[in-house]
Scaffold this motif. Structure first.
Motif, PDB file in Angstrom:
ATOM      1  N   VAL A  68     -11.397 102.138 -19.462  1.00  0.00           N
ATOM      2  CA  VAL A  68     -12.061 103.397 -19.796  1.00  0.00           C
ATOM      3  C   VAL A  68     -12.464 104.149 -18.541  1.00  0.00           C
ATOM      4  CG1 VAL A  68     -12.951 102.529 -21.995  1.00  0.00           C
ATOM      5  CG2 VAL A  68     -14.362 102.328 -19.952  1.00  0.00           C
ATOM      6  N   ASN A  69     -12.555 105.458 -18.692  1.00  0.00           N
ATOM      7  CA  ASN A  69     -13.252 106.315 -17.726  1.00  0.00           C
ATOM      8  C   ASN A  69     -14.159 107.240 -18.520  1.00  0.00           C
ATOM      9  OD1 ASN A  69     -10.547 107.998 -18.272  1.00  0.00           O
ATOM     10  ND2 ASN A  69     -12.138 109.417 -17.609  1.00  0.00           N
ATOM     11  N   ALA A  70     -15.062 107.922 -17.836  1.00  0.00           N
ATOM     12  CA  ALA A  70     -16.028 108.789 -18.509  1.00  0.00           C
ATOM     13  C   ALA A  70     -16.703 108.042 -19.645  1.00  0.00           C
ATOM     14  CB  ALA A  70     -15.362 110.076 -19.010  1.00  0.00           C
ATOM     15  N   ALA A  71     -17.096 106.801 -19.370  1.00  0.00           N
ATOM     16  CA  ALA A  71     -17.661 105.933 -20.396  1.00  0.00           C
ATOM     17  C   ALA A  71     -19.106 106.310 -20.687  1.00  0.00           C
ATOM     18  CB  ALA A  71     -17.586 104.477 -19.940  1.00  0.00           C
ATOM     19  N   THR A  72     -19.475 106.288 -21.970  1.00  0.00           N
ATOM     20  CA  THR A  72     -20.850 106.615 -22.352  1.00  0.00           C
ATOM     21  C   THR A  72     -21.398 105.545 -23.283  1.00  0.00           C
ATOM     22  OG1 THR A  72     -19.904 108.089 -24.047  1.00  0.00           O
ATOM     23  CG2 THR A  72     -20.654 109.097 -22.009  1.00  0.00           C
ATOM     24  N   LEU A  73     -21.113 105.621 -24.573  1.00  0.00           N
ATOM     25  CA  LEU A  73     -21.701 104.707 -25.541  1.00  0.00           C
ATOM     26  C   LEU A  73     -21.422 103.259 -25.148  1.00  0.00           C
ATOM     27  CD1 LEU A  73     -23.174 104.481 -28.306  1.00  0.00           C
ATOM     28  CD2 LEU A  73     -20.919 104.338 -29.357  1.00  0.00           C
ATOM     29  N   GLY A  74     -22.490 102.474 -25.021  1.00  0.00           N
ATOM     30  CA  GLY A  74     -22.341 101.077 -24.660  1.00  0.00           C
ATOM     31  C   GLY A  74     -22.175 100.842 -23.175  1.00  0.00           C
ATOM     32  N   PHE A  75     -22.161 101.916 -22.368  1.00  0.00           N
ATOM     33  CA  PHE A  75     -21.985 101.772 -20.929  1.00  0.00           C
ATOM     34  C   PHE A  75     -23.140 102.395 -20.136  1.00  0.00           C
ATOM     35  CE2 PHE A  75     -17.819 101.377 -22.791  1.00  0.00           C
ATOM     36  CZ  PHE A  75     -17.191 100.414 -22.033  1.00  0.00           C
ATOM     37  N   ILE A  76     -24.063 103.060 -20.824  1.00  0.00           N
ATOM     38  CA  ILE A  76     -25.199 103.699 -20.167  1.00  0.00           C
ATOM     39  C   ILE A  76     -26.485 103.266 -20.856  1.00  0.00           C
ATOM     40  CG2 ILE A  76     -23.832 105.705 -19.477  1.00  0.00           C
ATOM     41  CD1 ILE A  76     -25.140 107.265 -21.748  1.00  0.00           C
ATOM     42  N   PRO A  77     -27.631 103.411 -20.189  1.00  0.00           N
ATOM     43  CA  PRO A  77     -28.899 103.034 -20.823  1.00  0.00           C
ATOM     44  C   PRO A  77     -29.244 103.963 -21.968  1.00  0.00           C
ATOM     45  CG  PRO A  77     -29.302 104.097 -18.717  1.00  0.00           C
ATOM     46  CD  PRO A  77     -27.829 103.870 -18.802  1.00  0.00           C
ATOM     47  N   ALA A 126     -21.594 105.671 -16.189  1.00  0.00           N
ATOM     48  CA  ALA A 126     -21.643 104.256 -16.544  1.00  0.00           C
ATOM     49  C   ALA A 126     -22.341 103.418 -15.469  1.00  0.00           C
ATOM     50  CB  ALA A 126     -20.238 103.722 -16.780  1.00  0.00           C
ATOM     51  N   ILE A 127     -23.130 102.438 -15.921  1.00  0.00           N
ATOM     52  CA  ILE A 127     -23.850 101.511 -15.049  1.00  0.00           C
ATOM     53  C   ILE A 127     -23.532 100.096 -15.523  1.00  0.00           C
ATOM     54  CG2 ILE A 127     -26.140 100.689 -14.353  1.00  0.00           C
ATOM     55  CD1 ILE A 127     -27.108 103.579 -14.586  1.00  0.00           C
ATOM     56  N   ARG A 128     -23.098  99.257 -14.598  1.00  0.00           N
ATOM     57  CA  ARG A 128     -22.535  97.961 -14.973  1.00  0.00           C
ATOM     58  C   ARG A 128     -23.517  97.089 -15.746  1.00  0.00           C
ATOM     59  NH1 ARG A 128     -18.182  94.397 -11.727  1.00  0.00           N
ATOM     60  NH2 ARG A 128     -18.021  92.699 -13.256  1.00  0.00           N
ATOM     61  N   ARG A 129     -24.775  97.015 -15.334  1.00  0.00           N
ATOM     62  CA  ARG A 129     -25.721  96.110 -15.996  1.00  0.00           C
ATOM     63  C   ARG A 129     -25.897  96.474 -17.474  1.00  0.00           C
ATOM     64  NH1 ARG A 129     -30.023  95.251 -12.969  1.00  0.00           N
ATOM     65  NH2 ARG A 129     -29.060  96.186 -11.154  1.00  0.00           N
ATOM     66  N   TYR A 130     -25.717  97.757 -17.813  1.00  0.00           N
ATOM     67  CA  TYR A 130     -25.809  98.173 -19.216  1.00  0.00           C
ATOM     68  C   TYR A 130     -24.479  97.970 -19.934  1.00  0.00           C
ATOM     69  CZ  TYR A 130     -30.208 100.079 -17.672  1.00  0.00           C
ATOM     70  OH  TYR A 130     -31.457 100.204 -17.143  1.00  0.00           O
ATOM     71  N   ALA A 131     -23.379  98.211 -19.228  1.00  0.00           N
ATOM     72  CA  ALA A 131     -22.063  98.003 -19.826  1.00  0.00           C
ATOM     73  C   ALA A 131     -21.857  96.552 -20.219  1.00  0.00           C
ATOM     74  CB  ALA A 131     -20.981  98.451 -18.853  1.00  0.00           C
ATOM     75  N   GLU A 132     -22.413  95.635 -19.440  1.00  0.00           N
ATOM     76  CA  GLU A 132     -22.205  94.208 -19.693  1.00  0.00           C
ATOM     77  C   GLU A 132     -22.936  93.720 -20.945  1.00  0.00           C
ATOM     78  OE1 GLU A 132     -23.347  92.652 -15.908  1.00  0.00           O
ATOM     79  OE2 GLU A 132     -21.260  92.562 -15.186  1.00  0.00           O
ATOM     80  N   GLN A 133     -23.859  94.507 -21.472  1.00  0.00           N
ATOM     81  CA  GLN A 133     -24.577  94.084 -22.662  1.00  0.00           C
ATOM     82  C   GLN A 133     -23.678  94.063 -23.896  1.00  0.00           C
ATOM     83  OE1 GLN A 133     -28.037  96.598 -23.028  1.00  0.00           O
ATOM     84  NE2 GLN A 133     -28.822  96.049 -21.003  1.00  0.00           N
ATOM     85  N   LEU A 134     -22.697  94.968 -23.948  1.00  0.00           N
ATOM     86  CA  LEU A 134     -21.817  95.055 -25.114  1.00  0.00           C
ATOM     87  C   LEU A 134     -20.349  94.806 -24.794  1.00  0.00           C
ATOM     88  CD1 LEU A 134     -23.287  98.149 -27.025  1.00  0.00           C
ATOM     89  CD2 LEU A 134     -23.414  95.761 -27.721  1.00  0.00           C
ATOM     90  N   ASN A 135     -20.006  94.673 -23.519  1.00  0.00           N
ATOM     91  CA  ASN A 135     -18.610  94.578 -23.119  1.00  0.00           C
ATOM     92  C   ASN A 135     -18.406  93.435 -22.136  1.00  0.00           C
ATOM     93  OD1 ASN A 135     -17.654  97.424 -24.214  1.00  0.00           O
ATOM     94  ND2 ASN A 135     -19.549  97.770 -23.078  1.00  0.00           N
ATOM     95  N   THR A 136     -17.230  92.837 -22.170  1.00  0.00           N
ATOM     96  CA  THR A 136     -16.869  91.802 -21.207  1.00  0.00           C
ATOM     97  C   THR A 136     -16.182  92.481 -20.028  1.00  0.00           C
ATOM     98  OG1 THR A 136     -16.623  90.172 -22.974  1.00  0.00           O
ATOM     99  CG2 THR A 136     -15.575  89.668 -20.873  1.00  0.00           C
TER     100      THR A 136
END
Length: 398
Positions: free
Chosen positions: A216-225, A354-364
């Protein structure tokens, strides 16, 4: 039987729904000359609004810029050249879950090519990916090659308005899983940007057994706080992450009005977008200006004709209003994302949130790349970087 793109979507739907579910019907883009003449007339007869002078883009698209751009669209832009570009590729329409879906299908000449779905967002179309088709499908020897499937989402572009409500990212993902089954791909990869970055992770959830990986690029839902960021986390953020948080706060306070309008009253907005090409142009070009990032004029950041071809696609297909339904469905969807075990890569171009620590909550998260250049539309702005990121990620997974 072959379908062409016209504004007579009621007739097209009557024909399309009559297809057998498994039918893949060849398609070509053929906008009638009368529609081209009507577009020019409407642009030439535009009634321009009064604006506060000297404020630039701070309150939206400036009338001086739009007047000049509309004049270029009416008098010098060559739509037929873009028709020829898209018609150089094999296209089909089919019906999935009652909705007509248009897509490009490009077979690589290289054996063992990886099937790859490319998913646009808003304000995007399948034309967004024209610059990456050859590099991905016909790469230099030794580089991963891809078979490409590039759909127009239901309610967008050459797919036309969907016949019913409920077409959120989850339902679209289910439809694309079925599309890839019809095309005979037992395993495939998927990339998406903007709303495509909603749909692509959902494909990794609803079709996990077949999806090789999600990019993905321009990621939002599930990738941001979502909601306030706890104060004890802020010191642990990198400078780049803090910059993204500031950008997110600015977006929410001063840049998300379009989202609220499309997400709550898409029908009201649709009257203006269906009746005025200048209105459609202003609605979209303001986002190209805001989201392409970087210094200099807009045309330095994204090709003017490519941008106008995108706007023209919305206009000719009368999908300005229907595409807004995806925002409404997103805000009212019963489908909350669950954690995905599908390997996921994030290409964070300049201005992305997108911020990795938030993306990792819902994504591998299997790969994370931050870029200091580019913007919201990397396939148009920095196609070489996007192609390299896709090759490296999926090449490792295949």
């Amino acid at each position: 039987m072959r379908y062409s793109a016209t504004a007579a979507w009621a007739r097209v739907y009557a024909d399309a729904i009559a297809m057998f579910d498994e039918d893949l019907v060849p398609f070509q883009v053929e906008i009638p000359p009368a529609q081209l003449r009507d577009l020019r007339r409407r642009l030439e007869e535009t009634r321009w609004p009064a604006q506060v002078p000297g404020v630039g883009w701070a309150r939206g698209a400036p009338v001086e810029y739009l007047r000049e751009l509309a004049g270029y669209w009416a008098g010098r832009f060559d739509w037929r050249a873009w028709e020829r570009r898209i018609n150089a590729y094999t296209q089909y329409v089919t019906v999935v879950d009652g909705a007509r879906i248009h897509f490009l299908h490009i077979h690589s000449r290289h054996p063992g090519a990886i099937p790859l779905l490319l998913l646009h967002g808003w304000p995007g179309t399948v034309l967004e990916f024209l610059e990456v088709i050859e590099p991905l499908s016909d790469p230099p020897d030794g580089e991963p090659a891809f078979d490409l499937v590039i759909p127009s989402h239901p309610n967008f572009g050459f797919s036309g308005p969907a016949p019913d409500a409920g077409w959120d990212s989850h339902r679209i993902a289910c439809a694309y899983a079925e599309l890839m089954r019809r095309l005979g791909y037992p395993r495939y990869a998927v990339h998406g940007g903007d709303f495509g970055a909603f749909i692509a992770p959902d494909l990794g959830r609803v079709d996990a057994a077949r999806v090789i990986g999600v990019h993905v690029n321009a990621a939002t839902l599930g990738f941001i706080p979502h909601g306030p960021v706890p104060g004890d986390i802020v010191p642990a953020l990198t400078p780049a992450e803090r910059k993204r948080l500031a950008h997110l706060a600015e977006f929410l306070s001063d840049g998300s009005g379009y989202f609220q309008i499309q997400g709550t009253r898409p029908h009201t907005l649709g009257f203006a977008l269906a009746d005025s090409p200048a209105g459609q142009l202003a609605w979209m070009v303001e986002k190209f200006h805001a989201w392409t990032g970087g210094p200099g004029p807009l045309e330095v950041r994204v090709d003017r004709d490519h941008m106008l071809a995108t706007v023209a696609t919305y206009w000719f297909t009368n999908t300005g209003g229907s595409s807004a339904q995806l925002y409404y469905e997103s805000l009212h969807s019963p489908h909350l994302p669950t954690r995905s075990t599908t390997p996921t890569a994030v290409a964070n171009f300049a201005g992305d949130l997108a911020i990795r620590r938030y993306a990792e909550q819902l994504n591998t998260i299997a790969r994370w790349t931050d870029y200091e250049v580019g913007g919201h539309f990397p396939a148009m702005q920095t196609p070489g970087l996007l192609v390299t990121d896709l090759r490296e990620f999926f090449g490792e997974l295949s």
